[in-house]
Design a protein around this motif. Structure first.
Motif, PDB file in Angstrom:
ATOM      1  N   LYS A   1       0.658  -1.107   0.059  1.00 13.41           N
ATOM      2  CA  LYS A   1       0.098   0.117   0.119  1.00 13.41           C
ATOM      3  C   LYS A   1       0.848   1.263   0.124  1.00 13.41           C
ATOM      4  N   GLN A   2       2.027   1.251   0.787  1.00 14.43           N
ATOM      5  CA  GLN A   2       2.756   2.543   0.836  1.00 14.43           C
ATOM      6  C   GLN A   2       3.559   2.596  -0.666  1.00 14.43           C
ATOM      7  N   GLU A   3       3.934   1.347  -0.946  1.00  8.34           N
ATOM      8  CA  GLU A   3       4.479   1.442  -2.470  1.00  8.34           C
ATOM      9  C   GLU A   3       3.505   2.266  -3.470  1.00  8.34           C
ATOM     10  N   GLU A   4       2.361   1.710  -3.484  1.00  9.79           N
ATOM     11  CA  GLU A   4       1.411   2.296  -4.459  1.00  9.79           C
ATOM     12  C   GLU A   4       1.276   3.806  -4.021  1.00  9.79           C
ATOM     13  N   SER A   5       1.346   4.251  -2.974  1.00  8.92           N
ATOM     14  CA  SER A   5       1.476   5.819  -2.592  1.00  8.92           C
ATOM     15  C   SER A   5       2.589   6.511  -2.843  1.00  8.92           C
ATOM     16  N   GLU A   6       3.750   5.641  -3.320  1.00 10.94           N
ATOM     17  CA  GLU A   6       5.079   6.072  -3.566  1.00 10.94           C
ATOM     18  C   GLU A   6       5.692   6.531  -2.298  1.00 10.94           C
ATOM     19  N   ASN A   7       5.216   6.264  -1.141  1.00  6.71           N
ATOM     20  CA  ASN A   7       5.891   6.331   0.061  1.00  6.71           C
ATOM     21  C   ASN A   7       6.809   5.423   0.526  1.00  6.71           C
ATOM     22  N   TYR A   8       7.995   5.460  -0.240  1.00  6.71           N
ATOM     23  CA  TYR A   8       9.222   4.611  -0.073  1.00  6.71           C
ATOM     24  C   TYR A   8       9.902   4.366   1.267  1.00  6.71           C
ATOM     25  N   THR A   9       9.659   5.355   2.214  1.00  7.05           N
ATOM     26  CA  THR A   9      10.296   5.179   3.282  1.00  7.05           C
ATOM     27  C   THR A   9       9.519   4.137   4.323  1.00  7.05           C
ATOM     28  N   ASP A  10       7.947   4.353   4.336  1.00  9.44           N
ATOM     29  CA  ASP A  10       7.435   3.354   4.880  1.00  9.44           C
ATOM     30  C   ASP A  10       7.237   1.905   4.659  1.00  9.44           C
ATOM     31  N   ALA A  11       7.561   1.890   3.069  1.00 11.11           N
ATOM     32  CA  ALA A  11       7.377   0.937   2.346  1.00 11.11           C
ATOM     33  C   ALA A  11       8.683  -0.230   2.564  1.00 11.11           C
TER      34      ALA A  11
ATOM     35  N   VAL B   1      17.221   4.465   5.990  1.00 13.63           N
ATOM     36  CA  VAL B   1      16.121   5.100   5.517  1.00 13.63           C
ATOM     37  C   VAL B   1      15.209   5.540   6.757  1.00 13.63           C
ATOM     38  N   VAL B   2      15.129   4.518   7.840  1.00 16.81           N
ATOM     39  CA  VAL B   2      13.963   4.735   8.864  1.00 16.81           C
ATOM     40  C   VAL B   2      14.511   5.892   9.961  1.00 16.81           C
ATOM     41  N   TYR B   3      15.990   5.710  10.180  1.00 19.91           N
ATOM     42  CA  TYR B   3      16.515   6.372  11.288  1.00 19.91           C
ATOM     43  C   TYR B   3      17.554   7.763  10.763  1.00 19.91           C
ATOM     44  N   GLY B   4      17.783   7.021   9.474  1.00 19.00           N
ATOM     45  CA  GLY B   4      18.940   8.177   9.122  1.00 19.00           C
ATOM     46  C   GLY B   4      18.426   9.311   8.077  1.00 19.00           C
ATOM     47  N   GLU B   5      16.825   9.028   7.719  1.00 13.98           N
ATOM     48  CA  GLU B   5      16.356  10.087   6.952  1.00 13.98           C
ATOM     49  C   GLU B   5      16.997   9.803   5.457  1.00 13.98           C
ATOM     50  N   ARG B   6      17.405   8.839   5.045  1.00 13.36           N
ATOM     51  CA  ARG B   6      17.716   8.474   3.475  1.00 13.36           C
ATOM     52  C   ARG B   6      16.652   8.590   2.671  1.00 13.36           C
ATOM     53  N   ILE B   7      16.421   9.129   1.593  1.00 16.57           N
ATOM     54  CA  ILE B   7      15.459   9.293   0.638  1.00 16.57           C
ATOM     55  C   ILE B   7      15.622   8.224  -0.408  1.00 16.57           C
ATOM     56  N   LEU B   8      15.039   7.119  -0.572  1.00 17.09           N
ATOM     57  CA  LEU B   8      15.055   6.017  -1.805  1.00 17.09           C
ATOM     58  C   LEU B   8      14.088   6.721  -2.771  1.00 17.09           C
ATOM     59  N   GLU B   9      14.901   6.626  -4.160  1.00 17.12           N
ATOM     60  CA  GLU B   9      13.968   6.562  -5.420  1.00 17.12           C
ATOM     61  C   GLU B   9      13.232   5.284  -5.468  1.00 17.12           C
ATOM     62  N   LYS B  10      12.132   5.256  -6.432  1.00 17.11           N
ATOM     63  CA  LYS B  10      11.529   4.091  -6.801  1.00 17.11           C
ATOM     64  C   LYS B  10      12.556   2.965  -7.395  1.00 17.11           C
ATOM     65  N   ASP B  11      13.508   3.057  -8.211  1.00 14.65           N
ATOM     66  CA  ASP B  11      14.142   1.981  -8.433  1.00 14.65           C
ATOM     67  C   ASP B  11      14.994   1.311  -7.367  1.00 14.65           C
ATOM     68  N   GLU B  12      15.279   2.444  -6.425  1.00 12.83           N
ATOM     69  CA  GLU B  12      16.087   1.677  -5.267  1.00 12.83           C
ATOM     70  C   GLU B  12      15.207   1.005  -4.368  1.00 12.83           C
TER      71      GLU B  12
ATOM     72  N   ILE C   1      12.502  -0.616  -5.550  1.00 12.59           N
ATOM     73  CA  ILE C   1      12.329  -1.765  -6.054  1.00 12.59           C
ATOM     74  C   ILE C   1      13.377  -2.931  -5.938  1.00 12.59           C
ATOM     75  N   HIS C   2      14.459  -2.286  -6.019  1.00 13.40           N
ATOM     76  CA  HIS C   2      15.884  -3.242  -5.814  1.00 13.40           C
ATOM     77  C   HIS C   2      15.799  -3.808  -4.514  1.00 13.40           C
ATOM     78  N   TYR C   3      15.689  -2.876  -3.320  1.00 15.91           N
ATOM     79  CA  TYR C   3      15.475  -3.535  -1.920  1.00 15.91           C
ATOM     80  C   TYR C   3      14.401  -4.519  -1.739  1.00 15.91           C
ATOM     81  N   ARG C   4      13.348  -4.181  -2.588  1.00 16.69           N
ATOM     82  CA  ARG C   4      12.052  -5.198  -2.160  1.00 16.69           C
ATOM     83  C   ARG C   4      12.574  -6.407  -2.825  1.00 16.69           C
ATOM     84  N   ASP C   5      13.070  -6.247  -4.056  1.00 14.71           N
ATOM     85  CA  ASP C   5      13.500  -7.795  -4.607  1.00 14.71           C
ATOM     86  C   ASP C   5      14.216  -8.471  -3.979  1.00 14.71           C
TER      87      ASP C   5
END
Length: 221
Positions: A121-131, A185-196, A198-202
């Motif tokens: 659901k977070q991925e669909e909303s493009e909220n990749y931090t929570d995803a 991402v969660v604690y250091g406030e790193r921002i992930l792009e969509k392709d990053e 997707i790679h993490y999820r895979d």
């Protein structure tokens, strides 16, 4: 007259010999501070090296100064980069030791499929931090459900890594990388792009259901 000239020449020669003695040379060098002496000697050495390297080149003192300045600047930049990387690595290692991914007791009661559904659901909303957060927690709880580790709200990722190392070294190495990104991402406030993301999820999906297929959020095998 000839005798006077000879005596004058002799006196001049003696005076020059006295001035050439070390104590007098040191006196003249004392007019410059240590850094000036060091800089002059180094620029002279650089000039000599350039003259040997490029035949026919007679570099001026200003040119040698410029070369030395560029070299010093490059060294300082390199040192700065090394220090920055070490500080960054230290912070990452400290976070990897201190942060507890299951700080919320409510989320600890979720099944891994609940987190996986939340991640989608977070991925669909493009909220990749929570995803990323939900993807990692789904993986962590999946390892708990399959008996590879014991998930507890007070445990750090470092403790989970230690448990996995006793079970599967390859799995532990993969978890190590996934946990680092999770912390950033969660604690250091790193921002992930969509392709990053997707790679993490895979990468995470490789271990869910042994990577044979994409995990079923219904909980059915």
């Amino acid at each position: 007259m000839v005798i006077l000239i000879a005596n004058a020449d002799k006196a001049a020669k003696q005076l020059q010999e006295i001035l050439d003695q070390n104590e007098y040379q040191m006196y003249y060098e004392d007019d410059r501070n240590f850094l000036q002496i060091w800089w002059d000697r180094l620029t002279n050495w650089i000039g000599e090296q350039l003259a040997e390297l490029f035949s026919g080149l007679e570099p001026s003192s200003g040119f040698a100064d410029l070369v030395l300045f560029v070299v010093i600047a490059a060294v300082l930049i390199l040192i700065g980069m090394v220090v920055f990387q070490r500080v960054r690595r230290s912070r990452r290692s400290r976070g990897f030791t201190e942060y507890k991914p299951l700080q919320s007791l409510n989320e600890a009661k979720w099944a891994f499929t609940d987190h996986l559904e939340a991640a989608r659901k977070q991925e669909e909303s493009e909220n990749y931090t929570d995803a990323v957060r939900h993807t990692f927690l789904s993986l962590l709880l999946y390892f708990h459900e399959t008996g590879r580790l014991k998930a507890r709200n007070w445990k750090t990722n470092w403790e989970y890594l230690t448990e996995l190392q006793q079970v599967d070294r390859q799995l532990a190495d993969s978890f190590h990388q996934l946990a680092f990104v999770f912390d950033e991402v969660v604690y250091g406030e790193r921002i992930l792009e969509k392709d990053e993301y997707i790679h993490y999820r895979d990468e995470a999906f490789k271990w869910l259901h042994d990577g044979s297929r994409e995990p079923d959020v219904s909980g059915e095998s």
